[in-house]
Design a protein around this motif. Structure first.
Motif, PDB file in Angstrom:
ATOM      1  N   VAL A 431     -10.754  -9.837   3.629  1.00 52.03           N
ATOM      2  CA  VAL A 431     -10.903  -8.376   3.608  1.00 52.03           C
ATOM      3  C   VAL A 431      -9.534  -7.704   3.638  1.00 52.03           C
ATOM      4  O   VAL A 431      -9.289  -6.712   2.935  1.00 52.03           O
ATOM      5  CB  VAL A 431     -11.773  -7.902   4.795  1.00 52.03           C
ATOM      6  N   LYS A 432      -8.609  -8.232   4.435  1.00 46.92           N
ATOM      7  CA  LYS A 432      -7.243  -7.685   4.479  1.00 46.92           C
ATOM      8  C   LYS A 432      -6.580  -7.784   3.099  1.00 46.92           C
ATOM      9  O   LYS A 432      -5.901  -6.859   2.646  1.00 46.92           O
ATOM     10  CB  LYS A 432      -6.399  -8.413   5.514  1.00 46.92           C
ATOM     11  N   GLN A 433      -6.777  -8.905   2.433  1.00 42.72           N
ATOM     12  CA  GLN A 433      -6.218  -9.085   1.092  1.00 42.72           C
ATOM     13  C   GLN A 433      -6.766  -8.022   0.136  1.00 42.72           C
ATOM     14  O   GLN A 433      -6.013  -7.435  -0.655  1.00 42.72           O
ATOM     15  CB  GLN A 433      -6.576 -10.482   0.579  1.00 42.72           C
ATOM     16  N   TYR A 434      -8.055  -7.758   0.218  1.00 44.76           N
ATOM     17  CA  TYR A 434      -8.666  -6.738  -0.642  1.00 44.76           C
ATOM     18  C   TYR A 434      -8.103  -5.347  -0.324  1.00 44.76           C
ATOM     19  O   TYR A 434      -7.824  -4.557  -1.227  1.00 44.76           O
ATOM     20  CB  TYR A 434     -10.185  -6.731  -0.466  1.00 44.76           C
ATOM     21  N   PHE A 435      -7.956  -5.044   0.971  1.00 45.37           N
ATOM     22  CA  PHE A 435      -7.401  -3.741   1.360  1.00 45.37           C
ATOM     23  C   PHE A 435      -5.955  -3.586   0.880  1.00 45.37           C
ATOM     24  O   PHE A 435      -5.558  -2.509   0.431  1.00 45.37           O
ATOM     25  CB  PHE A 435      -7.473  -3.557   2.875  1.00 45.37           C
ATOM     26  N   ASP A 436      -5.169  -4.638   1.001  1.00 45.02           N
ATOM     27  CA  ASP A 436      -3.772  -4.572   0.549  1.00 45.02           C
ATOM     28  C   ASP A 436      -3.704  -4.274  -0.946  1.00 45.02           C
ATOM     29  O   ASP A 436      -2.876  -3.467  -1.396  1.00 45.02           O
ATOM     30  CB  ASP A 436      -3.045  -5.892   0.850  1.00 45.02           C
ATOM     31  N   GLU A 437      -4.567  -4.922  -1.712  1.00 40.98           N
ATOM     32  CA  GLU A 437      -4.602  -4.680  -3.159  1.00 40.98           C
ATOM     33  C   GLU A 437      -5.057  -3.251  -3.457  1.00 40.98           C
ATOM     34  O   GLU A 437      -4.541  -2.586  -4.358  1.00 40.98           O
ATOM     35  CB  GLU A 437      -5.549  -5.686  -3.824  1.00 40.98           C
TER      36      GLU A 437
END
Length: 561
Positions: A431-437
């Motif tokens: 989820v953090k990876q998606y938010f960063d993108e």
């Protein structure tokens, strides 16, 4: 639907295609089925199912028209009877006139009796339900076909490197459909593959999951549109803006799918805290669970934290007729804090109930597919607890103590907890990876301060707004069943008395209840609850008084029907 076996087979094939796609293109493992062949079979069988459903709808509609005409005829007879009775009561009639009118009234009564008003009303309700069922199931299978075709076109890109014309041909049905989410994903794939717009394929591949399929059914088409967005095929910068909007929407979907609470032994039950009055009505199937409008939330930060976290600019949204409807659940089935805050009557703390639901009350990836009710189910999303200043967040989960309560043995509890928390940590990392993108896309789109694009961004992230909560509420470990819908939709009900709108979740609650915990200040209602539920159903959930320590000077609450 008469051919239920074909429907179940088609659903099984659909599950197999999605799982095999993930295994091959995400996990990089060997598969033993031909994805394209199975996709063709799903298309063939799905079209047959849709035709049958359409025929069922047409037959129901035709029969319904006959019944409505008969009911209208009854109303005509009743009006004539009332007119004749009024004439008898208000006018002086000789004996012949009186006898004549009496005969006419008797004939009208016979006509009404022959038509059998009560039977017609029962049949009308039955046909209305069948018509509604056909409509819901039709939408369900139509989405399966569109989802499968888009998946097939992606497989053909990977395996055959098909040209854009062939890609469009495969998705012709999608192009002509109303499925905005899948259309936008189709455009995302098209621009990535054929217009040289860079986007990591793992973000595209992650879209094609069962969780994602059910997530899309919870979002209305109108809520996903980029209303009024016109792109020029000649203006590369304009296309890039559109492409970044599509990426943001895809990332929203991916976050939602990761937040889905799917069937597993460690999260097999969730609880809903409510008043005794509402709890009795739900447990006896008098009422359905309601997804209420978010207009009256008790947390003043609801819906605002996400915008702060993503540094979104506050402007008026375009989709003013779109609203979020939700109802809340928690992994804490028997919590003193929850009992003190929720479900109270007359401001008496701990006077409510905790209704504990089996997790197949929600969309769980086609379990219980032998019942038609699968078509009405919505996914359950876990909340994110976020401190937007630091960016630290956690997703809702069971706490460690519940594992010790469940397993009793320390070693078994520790082992189960470690397995569980590792899974939760992986979800948070993704989820953090998606938010960063997503933040990168927002930053790019904000570079020219286009107010229309800013409005699109706000609308696009809207499905996440009410799943992001202030970290201060973290101990509640909340999950939400959510539907985003146009206010004018027929499923949206407006309660004029309380000035609230809601959507009914059309499943009978009693079938899915496993436990009921009674708050300490409602303990005198224990026997009443058992007796009342036993009158309405052979299935009685385990009902017990909460053992949480609580003392209050207020009198115990006694429910009066």
């Amino acid at each position: 639907m008469s051919n239920s076996n074909l429907a179940l087979d088609t659903i099984g094939q659909f599950v197999s295609v999605i799982q095999s796609f993930q295994k091959k293109y995400v996990d990089k493992k060997e598969i033993n089925i031909n994805l394209i062949e199975v996709s063709e079979k799903i298309k063939e069988d799905g079209n047959h199912i849709l035709k049958e459903l359409k025929d069922d709808q047409d037959q129901s509609e035709s029969k319904l028209k006959v019944i409505l005409d008969s009911l209208e005829e009854i109303q005509f007879y009743k009006k004539n009877m009332n007119d004749l009775n009024y004439k008898v009561e208000t006018e002086e009639l000789d004996e012949d006139e009186y006898v004549k009118i009496d005969k006419e009234i008797q004939i009208l009564k016979e006509n009404i009796k022959k038509l059998n008003e009560a039977g017609l009303i029962v049949e009308r309700e039955k046909l209305n339900k069948n018509f509604f069922d056909c409509k819901e199931i039709y939408t369900f299978f139509e989405n399966i076909l569109l989802f499968t075709n888009l998946l097939k076109s992606l497989v053909k890109i990977y395996e055959e490197n098909i040209i854009e014309k062939d890609f469009d041909f495969i998705n012709q049905g999608l192009i002509e459909s109303d499925s905005v989410a899948l259309k936008n994903m189709m455009e995302l794939i098209r621009y990535n593959k054929y217009k040289n717009m860079p986007y990591e394929y793992n973000f595209i591949n992650d879209f094609f999951t069962l969780e994602q399929f059910y997530t899309l059914l919870a979002l209305s088409n109108n809520s996903l549109k980029f209303n009024g967005y016109e792109i020029s095929q000649k203006d590369k910068y304009d296309i890039e803006k559109y492409f970044n909007l599509l990426k943001i929407q895809n990332l929203v979907f991916l976050i939602l799918s990761r937040l889905c609470v799917m069937r597993n032994d460690q999260e097999r039950k969730v609880a809903h805290y409510t008043t005794v009055d509402v709890g009795v009505k739900l447990a006896t199937n008098i009422s359905h669970v309601r997804l209420n409008s978010v207009d009256f939330m008790n947390d003043p930060t609801e819906g605002k934290i996400l915008k702060d976290f993503l540094n979104l600019k506050y402007i008026n949204d375009d989709n003013i007729h779109i609203n979020t409807f939700l109802t809340c659940f928690t992994f804490n089935h028997n919590s003193l804090n929850q009992f003190r805050l929720y479900g109270n009557t007359d401001d008496i703390e701990c006077s409510g109930l905790s209704l504990v639901f089996k997790n197949y009350f929600f969309a769980q990836g086609f379990e219980k597919a032998t019942t038609s009710r699968i078509y009405y189910k919505l996914p359950l999303f876990r909340c994110i607890y976020l401190d937007f200043f630091s960016g630290y967040f956690e997703i809702a989960r069971r706490n460690k103590f519940t594992f010790y309560q469940e397993y009793k043995d320390k070693n078994v509890a520790e082992k189960a907890w470690n397995k569980y928390i590792n899974k939760i940590n992986k979800v948070e990392t993704i989820v953090k990876q998606y938010f960063d993108e997503m933040k990168k896309c927002v930053e790019i789109l904000y570079s020219d301060n286009d107010l229309k694009v800013i409005s699109f961004i706000n609308n696009t992230v809207n499905p996440l707004r009410f799943l992001i909560k202030h970290f201060a509420f973290q101990e509640e470990q909340e999950c939400r069943m959510m539907r985003i819908e146009s206010i004018e939709h027929s499923d949206v009900v407006f309660d004029m008395v309380n000035n609230k709108s809601y959507i009914d979740y059309k499943l009978d609650v009693n079938e899915y209840l496993t436990n009921i915990y009674i708050g300490e200040k409602s303990k005198l209602n224990h026997t009443y609850l058992i007796k009342e539920i036993s009158k309405k159903s052979e299935k009685i959930p385990k009902i017990r008084i909460s053992d949480n320590p609580f003392r209050s000077a207020k009198k115990d609450f006694i429910y009066k029907k």
